[in-house]
Scaffold this active site. Structure first.
Site, PDB file in Angstrom:
ATOM      1  N   GLU A   1     -12.050   2.003   5.200  1.00 48.21           N
ATOM      2  CA  GLU A   1     -11.041   2.150   6.251  1.00 48.21           C
ATOM      3  C   GLU A   1     -11.140   3.609   6.697  1.00 48.21           C
ATOM      4  O   GLU A   1     -10.421   4.481   6.221  1.00 48.21           O
ATOM      5  CB  GLU A   1      -9.645   1.821   5.709  1.00 48.21           C
ATOM      6  CG  GLU A   1      -8.637   1.702   6.839  1.00 48.21           C
ATOM      7  CD  GLU A   1      -7.200   1.573   6.348  1.00 48.21           C
ATOM      8  OE1 GLU A   1      -6.470   0.727   6.871  1.00 48.21           O
ATOM      9  OE2 GLU A   1      -6.815   2.347   5.459  1.00 48.21           O
TER      10      GLU A   1
ATOM     11  N   GLU B   1       0.830  -1.207   0.000  1.00 45.24           N
ATOM     12  CA  GLU B   1       0.000   0.000   0.000  1.00 45.24           C
ATOM     13  C   GLU B   1       0.864   1.256   0.000  1.00 45.24           C
ATOM     14  O   GLU B   1       1.611   1.481   0.953  1.00 45.24           O
ATOM     15  CB  GLU B   1      -0.888  -0.022   1.249  1.00 45.24           C
ATOM     16  CG  GLU B   1      -1.810   1.177   1.378  1.00 45.24           C
ATOM     17  CD  GLU B   1      -2.712   1.102   2.603  1.00 45.24           C
ATOM     18  OE1 GLU B   1      -2.362   0.390   3.572  1.00 45.24           O
ATOM     19  OE2 GLU B   1      -3.757   1.764   2.585  1.00 45.24           O
TER      20      GLU B   1
END
Ligand code: LER
Ligand code: MN
Length: 275
Positions: A251, A157
Site C-alpha cells: 500500500e 487497522e
C-alpha cells in the site's frame, strides 16, 4: 516447505489523489492483469461502492489472471463518499454501516478480508474520545457479528495520528478489540502506521500473533519498502517469527512511478521470502 506468505498490491478503479498509497489506479481489470504480469499473487481492491461491482466478473478476472482478491479496502468510503462510522450524524453512521455490510457481502465471494481503516472517522476533541470510541463499538459489534456469520475475516487497522485520533497504536487497538462483541475482529497491521505510532514493531507483531488478517507494507514515507526508514529485516523476521501466513500487500505511493514502486516492492518480497 510451501511458502505461506502471498505477495499483494493495492489497486483501484478510480484515479485517486496524489497522496493516495495505491500503486495501480484507474481500472480493476487492468490492475489485476498488471499485478499478474509483475508476479503478484493477490490484490487488495480499494473501492468506493461495492454495489457497482459484479462479483462474477471480478471472479472471472481472478480466474483469468490467477491473481486472488485478498482484501477489500473501505477507506474510499470515507475519503470519497464522506461516510464515517462515528459521524455526529446518525444517518451517516447508519449509511457507513450499511456500506460495510455490502463490502462484507462482496468479500464473501472471494474469501477476502475487509479492512476497517479510515471509515472509523475522527473525533477531533480529546474530551470526547471515550464517547467516540463507544460510538465506534456500537457500530462494530453488529458488523463483527455480520462478518462472522458470512465467514468474512475483518481487519481493524491502527492508523497514524495524521489520519485519525481514534486508535493509533497497535497496543490500544488490541485493547479495544478485547471489548465484548469485538473479539472476532482481526488486525490489519500497516508498517507505515506502526513505524510512526508503535514503540517496537517487533513487539506489536508478537502481541498480535494469530490475530493478524492482513499486512500492509509501506515505508515511513509511504513509499516502497527500502525507500524510507522502516527496518524491513525486522519486519520480515517478526512475521516469520510469529508464523504469519497471509498477504503482505504493497500500500504505497506510485512513486517515482507506479511500475518502479511495484517492481522494487516485489523485489524486496522475493529477496525476503523467495521465488
Ligand atoms: C490509511 O492510510 C491506510 O493505511 C489504509 O489502509 C486505510 O484504509
Ligand atoms: Mn494501510
Amino acid at each position: 516447505m510451501a511458502r505461506k506468505i502471498r505477495y499483494g498490491i493495492a489497486i483501484s478503479q478510480e484515479i485517486l489523489s496524489e497522496g493516495a498509497p495505491v500503486p495501480f489506479q484507474g481500472g480493476i481489470a487492468e490492475g489485476m492483469a498488471k499485478a499478474a504480469t509483475m508476479g503478484f499473487d493477490c490484490v487488495e481492491l480499494h473501492i468506493r461502492n461495492p454495489a457497482s461491482f459484479d462479483p462474477e466478473l471480478l471472479a472471472r478476472y481472478s480466474d483469468e489472471t490467477g491473481v486472488r482478491i485478498a482484501a477489500i479496502g473501505t477507506g474510499l468510503e470515507y475519503g470519497f463518499n464522506g461516510l464515517s462510522l462515528t459521524s455526529d450524524d446518525p444517518s451517516i453512521r447508519e449509511k457507513a454501516a450499511e456500506r460495510m455490510r455490502e463490502h462484507i457481502d462482496l468479500a464473501a465471494h472471494f474469501g477476502a478480508v475487509v479492512f476497517l481503516g479510515l471509515i472509523r472517522g475522527k473525533c477531533g476533541t480529546r474530551a470526547r474520545l471515550t464517547e467516540y470510541l463507544d460510538r465506534l463499538a456500537d457500530q462494530l459489534v453488529p458488523l463483527a457479528a455480520y462478518a462472522a456469520e458470512k465467514k468474512v475475516p475483518t481487519g481493524l487497522e491502527p492508523v497514524a495520528y495524521y489520519f485519525s485520533d481514534l486508535l493509533n497504536t497497535t497496543d490500544e487497538t488490541l485493547d479495544y478489540l478485547a471489548r465484548p462483541g469485538l473479539e472476532s475482529i482481526g488486525l490489519l497491521l500497516d508498517t507505515h502506521h506502526m513505524f510512526l505510532e508503535d514503540k517496537s514493531m517487533e513487539e506489536s507483531f508478537r502481541k498480535c500473533a494469530g490475530r493478524i488478517t492482513h499486512v500492509h507494507i509501506s515505508d515511513s514515507n509511504r513509499r516502497y519498502p527500502g525507500a524510507g526508514n522502516v527496518d524491513y529485516d525486522l519486519v520480515s523476521r517478526s512475521l516469520d517469527g510469529i508464523g504469519y501466513c497471509g498477504a503482505v500487500s504493497l500500500e504505497i505511493l506510485p512513486a517515482p512511478t507506479a511500475d518502479e514502486a511495484a517492481r522494487k516492492g516485489i523485489a524486496w518480497m522475493r529477496d525476503t521470502w523467495g521465488r
